[in-house]
Design a protein around this motif. Structure first.
Motif, PDB file in Angstrom:
ATOM      1  N   SER A  39       3.756   0.939 -15.616  1.00 33.96           N
ATOM      2  CA  SER A  39       3.506   2.241 -15.012  1.00 33.96           C
ATOM      3  C   SER A  39       4.681   2.665 -14.129  1.00 33.96           C
ATOM      4  O   SER A  39       5.157   1.892 -13.300  1.00 33.96           O
ATOM      5  CB  SER A  39       2.228   2.193 -14.169  1.00 33.96           C
ATOM      6  N   SER A  40       5.113   3.895 -14.291  1.00 33.92           N
ATOM      7  CA  SER A  40       6.166   4.427 -13.426  1.00 33.92           C
ATOM      8  C   SER A  40       5.557   5.346 -12.353  1.00 33.92           C
ATOM      9  O   SER A  40       6.257   5.786 -11.453  1.00 33.92           O
ATOM     10  CB  SER A  40       7.195   5.189 -14.257  1.00 33.92           C
ATOM     11  N   ASN A  41       4.276   5.589 -12.441  1.00 34.55           N
ATOM     12  CA  ASN A  41       3.569   6.469 -11.518  1.00 34.55           C
ATOM     13  C   ASN A  41       3.088   5.655 -10.313  1.00 34.55           C
ATOM     14  O   ASN A  41       2.334   4.698 -10.461  1.00 34.55           O
ATOM     15  CB  ASN A  41       2.383   7.104 -12.256  1.00 34.55           C
ATOM     16  N   LEU A  42       3.519   6.032  -9.121  1.00 38.28           N
ATOM     17  CA  LEU A  42       3.127   5.312  -7.906  1.00 38.28           C
ATOM     18  C   LEU A  42       1.630   5.375  -7.660  1.00 38.28           C
ATOM     19  O   LEU A  42       1.033   4.398  -7.200  1.00 38.28           O
ATOM     20  CB  LEU A  42       3.877   5.867  -6.687  1.00 38.28           C
ATOM     21  N   LYS A  45       0.000   2.885  -9.983  1.00 42.07           N
ATOM     22  CA  LYS A  45       0.248   1.517  -9.509  1.00 42.07           C
ATOM     23  C   LYS A  45      -0.652   1.183  -8.324  1.00 42.07           C
ATOM     24  O   LYS A  45      -1.186   0.087  -8.234  1.00 42.07           O
ATOM     25  CB  LYS A  45       1.711   1.347  -9.106  1.00 42.07           C
ATOM     26  N   GLY A  46      -0.806   2.132  -7.414  1.00 42.32           N
ATOM     27  CA  GLY A  46      -1.679   1.915  -6.258  1.00 42.32           C
ATOM     28  C   GLY A  46      -3.125   1.725  -6.680  1.00 42.32           C
ATOM     29  O   GLY A  46      -3.828   0.845  -6.171  1.00 42.32           O
ATOM     30  N   SER A  49      -3.500  -1.708  -8.234  1.00 44.83           N
ATOM     31  CA  SER A  49      -3.470  -2.802  -7.259  1.00 44.83           C
ATOM     32  C   SER A  49      -4.788  -2.925  -6.519  1.00 44.83           C
ATOM     33  O   SER A  49      -5.177  -4.020  -6.119  1.00 44.83           O
ATOM     34  CB  SER A  49      -2.316  -2.609  -6.272  1.00 44.83           C
TER      35      SER A  49
END
Length: 102
Positions: A39-42, A45-46, A49
């Motif tokens: 994933s390049s999308n923050l 990713k958040g 996580s």
């Protein structure tokens, strides 16, 4: 004598394979980590996580064959597709990458 040695060697290999057959929790950690890497999308990713492990756990089925396992993760409803992975020797080998559903 050669036949006895072959039998012991076969039993030893089967024992090693069954002892290194990775568990479902290890697979969930691995697939969550792989999804975060891709994933390049923050924001994505958040989200992964925080809630990724429970989401991957719900979408994954495991077929245990004692010496190896096959994991199938299906996220076609979420637009991520499907992935099939074999778990052997404490490693995960993708048999297919994320395939987009129709």
């Amino acid at each position: 004598m050669k036949r006895l040695a072959s039998i012991f060697l076969s039993l030893f290999i089967i024992f090693i394979l069954s002892a290194t057959n990775p568990e479902r929790a290890e697979y969930i950690d691995w697939i969550n980590h792989k999804a975060m890497e891709q994933s390049s999308n923050l924001l994505k990713k958040g989200f992964l996580s925080v809630a990724g492990k429970s989401i991957f756990d719900a979408g994954t089925t495991k077929s245990d064959y004692v010496i190896f396992s096959i994991y199938k993760t299906d996220f076609t409803d979420a637009g991520m597709g499907k992935v099939t992975t074999i778990g052997i020797f404490n490693q995960f080998i993708p048999l297919s990458s994320f395939e987009k559903g129709e």
